[in-house]
Design a protein around this motif. Structure first.
Motif, PDB file in Angstrom:
ATOM      1  N   PHE A  53       0.850  -1.185   0.000  1.00  0.00           N
ATOM      2  CA  PHE A  53       0.000   0.000   0.000  1.00  0.00           C
ATOM      3  C   PHE A  53       0.887   1.237   0.000  1.00  0.00           C
ATOM      4  O   PHE A  53       2.074   1.167   0.312  1.00  0.00           O
ATOM      5  N   ARG A  54       0.307   2.342  -0.375  1.00  0.00           N
ATOM      6  CA  ARG A  54       1.050   3.597  -0.442  1.00  0.00           C
ATOM      7  C   ARG A  54       0.733   4.472   0.763  1.00  0.00           C
ATOM      8  O   ARG A  54      -0.405   4.549   1.209  1.00  0.00           O
ATOM      9  N   ILE A  55       1.770   5.084   1.268  1.00  0.00           N
ATOM     10  CA  ILE A  55       1.640   6.146   2.252  1.00  0.00           C
ATOM     11  C   ILE A  55       2.285   7.340   1.564  1.00  0.00           C
ATOM     12  O   ILE A  55       3.511   7.415   1.459  1.00  0.00           O
ATOM     13  N   GLY A  56       1.431   8.199   1.018  1.00  0.00           N
ATOM     14  CA  GLY A  56       1.947   9.273   0.177  1.00  0.00           C
ATOM     15  C   GLY A  56       2.560   8.656  -1.064  1.00  0.00           C
ATOM     16  O   GLY A  56       1.930   7.859  -1.749  1.00  0.00           O
ATOM     17  N   LYS A  57       3.802   8.963  -1.326  1.00  0.00           N
ATOM     18  CA  LYS A  57       4.470   8.393  -2.502  1.00  0.00           C
ATOM     19  C   LYS A  57       5.267   7.135  -2.160  1.00  0.00           C
ATOM     20  O   LYS A  57       5.888   6.539  -3.026  1.00  0.00           O
ATOM     21  N   HIS A  58       5.233   6.725  -0.911  1.00  0.00           N
ATOM     22  CA  HIS A  58       6.053   5.599  -0.454  1.00  0.00           C
ATOM     23  C   HIS A  58       5.258   4.298  -0.430  1.00  0.00           C
ATOM     24  O   HIS A  58       4.149   4.248   0.095  1.00  0.00           O
ATOM     25  N   LEU A  59       5.845   3.245  -0.968  1.00  0.00           N
ATOM     26  CA  LEU A  59       5.243   1.924  -0.972  1.00  0.00           C
ATOM     27  C   LEU A  59       5.674   1.181   0.288  1.00  0.00           C
ATOM     28  O   LEU A  59       6.855   1.155   0.630  1.00  0.00           O
ATOM     29  N   ARG A  60       4.708   0.588   0.980  1.00  0.00           N
ATOM     30  CA  ARG A  60       4.999  -0.137   2.208  1.00  0.00           C
ATOM     31  C   ARG A  60       4.238  -1.455   2.233  1.00  0.00           C
ATOM     32  O   ARG A  60       3.226  -1.632   1.554  1.00  0.00           O
ATOM     33  N   TYR A  61       4.726  -2.382   3.047  1.00  0.00           N
ATOM     34  CA  TYR A  61       4.134  -3.703   3.202  1.00  0.00           C
ATOM     35  C   TYR A  61       3.960  -3.986   4.685  1.00  0.00           C
ATOM     36  O   TYR A  61       4.872  -3.749   5.471  1.00  0.00           O
TER      37      TYR A  61
END
Length: 80
Positions: A53-61
């Protein structure tokens, strides 16, 4: 006389069964699965890898989602 309480388990570790208490980056996923980071991005594009998922422009898992993905792959492989 002083009474000491038994050490309480960390709630977050209990909840996540010892998983990291932070979201993972694409670099982390690439390292965990020993694949190039580009492969991680291709998995996301094709919707074949662990859900991110994205938090702003950052992809996280979420580590719990990654573990569920691995468990699903193991089950599918065993059934094949």
């Amino acid at each position: 006389m002083t009474h000491t309480r038994p050490e309480q388990p960390d709630a977050l570790n209990t909840l996540r069964a010892g998983l990291p208490d932070h979201y993972l980056t694409p670099d982390d996923i690439a390292e965990i699965f020993d694949v190039p980071k580009e492969t991680v991005y291709q998995w996301r594009k094709k919707r074949t890898g662990p859900p991110g998922f994205r938090i702003g422009k950052h992809l996280r898992y979420d580590p719990a989602d990654v573990c569920a993905y691995v468990a699903g792959r193991r089950k599918a492989d065993a059934a094949a």
